[in-house]
Design a protein around this motif. Structure first.
Motif, PDB file in Angstrom:
ATOM      1  N   LEU A 167      60.542 -47.721 -84.864  1.00 54.85           N
ATOM      2  CA  LEU A 167      61.373 -48.659 -84.123  1.00 54.85           C
ATOM      3  C   LEU A 167      61.744 -48.083 -82.756  1.00 54.85           C
ATOM      4  N   LYS A 214      66.057 -52.767 -80.816  1.00 56.82           N
ATOM      5  CA  LYS A 214      66.290 -54.006 -81.548  1.00 56.82           C
ATOM      6  C   LYS A 214      67.372 -54.810 -80.829  1.00 56.82           C
ATOM      7  N   TYR A 264      58.418 -52.261 -81.820  1.00 55.33           N
ATOM      8  CA  TYR A 264      57.968 -51.095 -82.567  1.00 55.33           C
ATOM      9  C   TYR A 264      56.853 -50.422 -81.777  1.00 55.33           C
ATOM     10  N   PHE A 294      62.672 -57.217 -82.087  1.00 62.57           N
ATOM     11  CA  PHE A 294      62.357 -55.800 -82.223  1.00 62.57           C
ATOM     12  C   PHE A 294      61.146 -55.436 -81.375  1.00 62.57           C
ATOM     13  N   ASN A 312      62.370 -61.646 -86.341  1.00 63.77           N
ATOM     14  CA  ASN A 312      62.860 -61.970 -87.671  1.00 63.77           C
ATOM     15  C   ASN A 312      63.705 -63.234 -87.568  1.00 63.77           C
ATOM     16  N   PHE A 317      54.331 -53.094 -80.352  1.00 71.69           N
ATOM     17  CA  PHE A 317      54.390 -54.378 -81.053  1.00 71.69           C
ATOM     18  C   PHE A 317      55.767 -55.005 -80.891  1.00 71.69           C
TER      19      PHE A 317
END
Lengths: 115, 112
Positions: free
Chosen positions: B46, B49, B36, B34, B94, B90
């Motif tokens: 967001l 992704k 952000y 991702f 995950n 950022f």
């Protein structure tokens, strides 16, 4: 569709006190996560809840705790506050977890200042 | 320790210049990636992704990112920035553990 709502937005506490922060996820979202954002450490994961169960916890002392209610709303608590706990505390929600259709949506945060 | 690294702490550029922000991660196996963005005074949003499929993903506001598995990288690009792109960016990863691991962030300042 309302976003993630965090209260309070700003608060000032003194060392040794405790604080409770609240988060209401997007309607229908059942996963709620908490992150701490500071200039020095950046964004760090605190914990994640789904259906009132904590599924993961970050590397924070036991003074940091959380819970989730049956309506998916979540609270986090910090006891015996220290100066270093001053930070922006972010809550994020998603449907069930991470997948192509589920991503974290963040709230505006609760800015805690510890004096 | 597993980590997410963003190469630049602060980038300053002029409007219409191209932007590329580097992101590398050290997790093995399958990851979700991702970017952000946090505009001044606003909350994290967001940008884009990557979960699977085409490694070149397009996001909002003209941003795109390329996932290069062999390099463990997920670099963000925009061909021509605007003053309104001034923000902190950022990168996050995950690893199927219900959390995001964030890079330290890159502050981008676009001069008019």
């Amino acid at each position: 569709k309302a976003g993630v709502t965090q209260t309070p937005r700003y608060l000032i506490k003194t060392r040794g006190q405790q604080v409770t922060l609240s988060c209401s996820p997007i309607s229908g979202h059942r996963s709620v996560s908490w992150y701490q954002q500071t200039p020095g450490q950046g964004l760090q994961f605190l914990f994640e809840y789904f259906s009132e169960t904590q599924r993961n916890k970050g590397n924070f002392p036991g003074r940091f705790s959380g819970r989730q209610f049956s309506n998916s709303r979540s609270e986090m608590n910090v006891s015996t506050l220290e100066l270093g706990d001053s930070a922006l505390y972010l809550c994020a929600s998603t449907g069930t977890g991470f997948s192509g259709a589920n991503v974290l949506t963040f709230g505006a945060g609760s800015r805690l200042t510890v004096l | 320790a597993q980590s997410v690294s963003q190469h630049n702490h602060h980038v300053i550029l002029s409007e219409a210049a191209s932007l590329e922000l580097g992101c590398n991660y050290s997790y093995g196996g399958t990851v979700n990636l991702f970017w952000y963005v946090q505009y001044p005074g606003q909350h994290l949003q967001l940008l884009l992704k990557y979960f699977s499929g085409d490694p070149l993903v397009k996001g909002i506001k003209g941003f795109e990112a390329e996932f290069i598995k062999s390099k463990f990288s997920f670099n963000l690009r925009k061909p021509s920035v605007q003053w309104s792109d001034t923000a902190e960016y950022f990168c996050a990863v995950n690893k199927d553990d219900y959390k995001l691991s964030f890079g330290a962030g890159t502050t981008v300042t676009v001069r008019a």
